[in-house]
Design a protein around this motif. Sequence first.
Motif, PDB file in Angstrom:
ATOM      1  N   TYR A 179      35.819  32.491  32.704  1.00 14.89           N
ATOM      2  CA  TYR A 179      36.407  34.062  33.044  1.00 14.89           C
ATOM      3  C   TYR A 179      37.872  33.728  33.485  1.00 14.89           C
ATOM      4  O   TYR A 179      38.080  32.985  34.217  1.00 14.89           O
ATOM      5  CB  TYR A 179      35.405  34.587  34.107  1.00 14.89           C
ATOM      6  CG  TYR A 179      34.006  35.315  33.750  1.00 14.89           C
ATOM      7  CD1 TYR A 179      33.840  36.366  33.085  1.00 14.89           C
ATOM      8  CD2 TYR A 179      33.074  34.279  33.756  1.00 14.89           C
ATOM      9  CE1 TYR A 179      32.711  36.852  32.687  1.00 14.89           C
ATOM     10  CE2 TYR A 179      31.622  34.712  32.927  1.00 14.89           C
ATOM     11  CZ  TYR A 179      31.578  35.902  32.640  1.00 14.89           C
ATOM     12  OH  TYR A 179      30.333  36.434  32.338  1.00 14.89           O
ATOM     13  N   HIS A 208      28.053  36.294  40.759  1.00  9.91           N
ATOM     14  CA  HIS A 208      27.450  36.285  39.299  1.00  9.91           C
ATOM     15  C   HIS A 208      27.766  35.260  38.706  1.00  9.91           C
ATOM     16  O   HIS A 208      27.215  34.443  37.505  1.00  9.91           O
ATOM     17  CB  HIS A 208      27.079  37.576  38.558  1.00  9.91           C
ATOM     18  CG  HIS A 208      28.623  37.976  37.807  1.00  9.91           C
ATOM     19  ND1 HIS A 208      29.421  38.402  38.524  1.00  9.91           N
ATOM     20  CD2 HIS A 208      28.729  38.157  36.641  1.00  9.91           C
ATOM     21  CE1 HIS A 208      30.567  38.872  37.714  1.00  9.91           C
ATOM     22  NE2 HIS A 208      29.905  38.433  36.452  1.00  9.91           N
ATOM     23  N   ILE A 209      29.222  34.624  38.907  1.00  8.43           N
ATOM     24  CA  ILE A 209      29.963  33.740  37.958  1.00  8.43           C
ATOM     25  C   ILE A 209      29.764  32.438  38.648  1.00  8.43           C
ATOM     26  O   ILE A 209      29.333  31.326  38.364  1.00  8.43           O
ATOM     27  CB  ILE A 209      31.503  34.100  37.715  1.00  8.43           C
ATOM     28  CG1 ILE A 209      31.443  35.346  37.035  1.00  8.43           C
ATOM     29  CG2 ILE A 209      32.157  33.019  37.069  1.00  8.43           C
ATOM     30  CD1 ILE A 209      32.886  36.064  37.128  1.00  8.43           C
ATOM     31  N   HIS A 210      30.142  32.450  39.926  1.00 10.44           N
ATOM     32  CA  HIS A 210      30.224  31.230  40.965  1.00 10.44           C
ATOM     33  C   HIS A 210      30.175  31.637  42.342  1.00 10.44           C
ATOM     34  O   HIS A 210      30.382  32.785  42.664  1.00 10.44           O
ATOM     35  CB  HIS A 210      31.569  30.565  40.769  1.00 10.44           C
ATOM     36  CG  HIS A 210      31.560  28.994  40.993  1.00 10.44           C
ATOM     37  ND1 HIS A 210      31.563  28.587  42.301  1.00 10.44           N
ATOM     38  CD2 HIS A 210      31.467  27.869  40.372  1.00 10.44           C
ATOM     39  CE1 HIS A 210      31.503  27.391  42.580  1.00 10.44           C
ATOM     40  NE2 HIS A 210      31.324  26.975  41.213  1.00 10.44           N
ATOM     41  N   SER A 239      27.482  28.425  28.797  1.00  7.47           N
ATOM     42  CA  SER A 239      28.581  28.429  29.810  1.00  7.47           C
ATOM     43  C   SER A 239      29.613  29.480  29.258  1.00  7.47           C
ATOM     44  O   SER A 239      29.778  29.624  28.116  1.00  7.47           O
ATOM     45  CB  SER A 239      29.290  27.199  29.993  1.00  7.47           C
ATOM     46  OG  SER A 239      28.320  26.151  30.528  1.00  7.47           O
ATOM     47  N   TRP A 255      34.135  29.256  35.931  1.00 12.83           N
ATOM     48  CA  TRP A 255      32.812  29.204  34.714  1.00 12.83           C
ATOM     49  C   TRP A 255      31.739  29.545  35.304  1.00 12.83           C
ATOM     50  O   TRP A 255      31.272  29.073  36.454  1.00 12.83           O
ATOM     51  CB  TRP A 255      32.856  27.806  34.185  1.00 12.83           C
ATOM     52  CG  TRP A 255      34.088  27.275  33.301  1.00 12.83           C
ATOM     53  CD1 TRP A 255      34.153  27.369  31.937  1.00 12.83           C
ATOM     54  CD2 TRP A 255      35.375  27.098  33.769  1.00 12.83           C
ATOM     55  NE1 TRP A 255      35.440  27.034  31.412  1.00 12.83           N
ATOM     56  CE2 TRP A 255      36.199  26.649  32.474  1.00 12.83           C
ATOM     57  CE3 TRP A 255      36.266  27.242  34.817  1.00 12.83           C
ATOM     58  CZ2 TRP A 255      37.686  26.445  32.596  1.00 12.83           C
ATOM     59  CZ3 TRP A 255      37.377  26.833  35.092  1.00 12.83           C
ATOM     60  CH2 TRP A 255      38.255  26.385  33.743  1.00 12.83           C
ATOM     61  N   HIS A 256      30.816  30.268  34.481  1.00 10.06           N
ATOM     62  CA  HIS A 256      29.525  30.630  34.933  1.00 10.06           C
ATOM     63  C   HIS A 256      28.852  29.340  34.141  1.00 10.06           C
ATOM     64  O   HIS A 256      28.706  29.285  32.769  1.00 10.06           O
ATOM     65  CB  HIS A 256      28.940  31.838  34.451  1.00 10.06           C
ATOM     66  CG  HIS A 256      27.587  31.974  34.504  1.00 10.06           C
ATOM     67  ND1 HIS A 256      26.987  31.741  35.651  1.00 10.06           N
ATOM     68  CD2 HIS A 256      26.520  32.398  33.528  1.00 10.06           C
ATOM     69  CE1 HIS A 256      25.612  32.060  35.587  1.00 10.06           C
ATOM     70  NE2 HIS A 256      25.407  32.291  34.168  1.00 10.06           N
ATOM     71  N   ARG A 257      28.167  28.825  34.790  1.00  8.84           N
ATOM     72  CA  ARG A 257      27.444  27.392  34.215  1.00  8.84           C
ATOM     73  C   ARG A 257      25.789  27.611  34.524  1.00  8.84           C
ATOM     74  O   ARG A 257      25.569  27.273  35.684  1.00  8.84           O
ATOM     75  CB  ARG A 257      27.864  25.762  34.851  1.00  8.84           C
ATOM     76  CG  ARG A 257      29.464  25.966  34.642  1.00  8.84           C
ATOM     77  CD  ARG A 257      30.125  24.532  34.957  1.00  8.84           C
ATOM     78  NE  ARG A 257      31.344  24.548  34.938  1.00  8.84           N
ATOM     79  CZ  ARG A 257      32.153  24.154  33.975  1.00  8.84           C
ATOM     80  NH1 ARG A 257      31.464  24.251  32.720  1.00  8.84           N
ATOM     81  NH2 ARG A 257      33.115  24.134  33.977  1.00  8.84           N
TER      82      ARG A 257
END
Length: 257
Positions: free
Chosen positions: A126, A169-171, A123, A112-114
């Motif tokens: 992916y 870029h996501i985590h 959020s 998860w992109h938070r």
Amino acid sequence: MCGRFALTASPEQLLELFGLLKVEDFPMRFNIAPTQPILIIVASERAEPGSNLPDRQAMLVRWGFTPGWVKDPRSFPLLINARAETVAEKAAFRAAMRHRRILVPASGFYEWHRPPKGSGEASQAYWVRPKKGGILAFAGLMETWSSADGSEVDTAAVLTTGANKTIRHIHDRMPVVIPPEEFSRWLDCRTQEPRDVADLLAPPPEDYFEAVPVSDKVNKVANSGPDLQDEVAPIASILAKRPPAEREKEDGQLTLF
């Protein structure tokens, strides 16, 4: 980190990739969560010289590592991941890193992109999978916890490392992936000490994974169908196309324009 993953491979695929003699039949699982049973691969007692029997076996364990010295697991944190950078020194994982290294088969994982609070961004979940498809193997550790009454629970954790550019870029973390040609070295706890396999605890090549935006249905463990991996339009792009008044309602922020 790695908090959800999937395994949709057939037993035949697992037999071939990991060189197993047998593996129990099991359903495809699209949303594997902490505390649930997970399939792992361990080094078995080596066969007699000249035998063609494989030296690996599959087994089910609980996802959530419990060190042997813990008296009451209910009062101990749930350890689903172990940081590769410190795993050889941490008291919780030190013995397992030396004696009980495992492989965790997977078809991919969810991340998860938070965005930071107050940023106005939403959020986004992916589905992160190998670009070429197929099965992969996370590096993992196993520990068997024994209670005072003699009952035992086999537990495991997945190792993580710093994310590569594809995932960053996501985590900032991602699972450690062990390539097939290194399976034997990683599982060999007899001759390969932690320092001998430290080079394996690195992010995979930049082009190994692809990240597919998916819906937030994966947030709920009860959702377990293949539709969890269906690609969706990223939430950020959807919000950007909405009128300002709707975006304010969505993110709870006021606009000056």
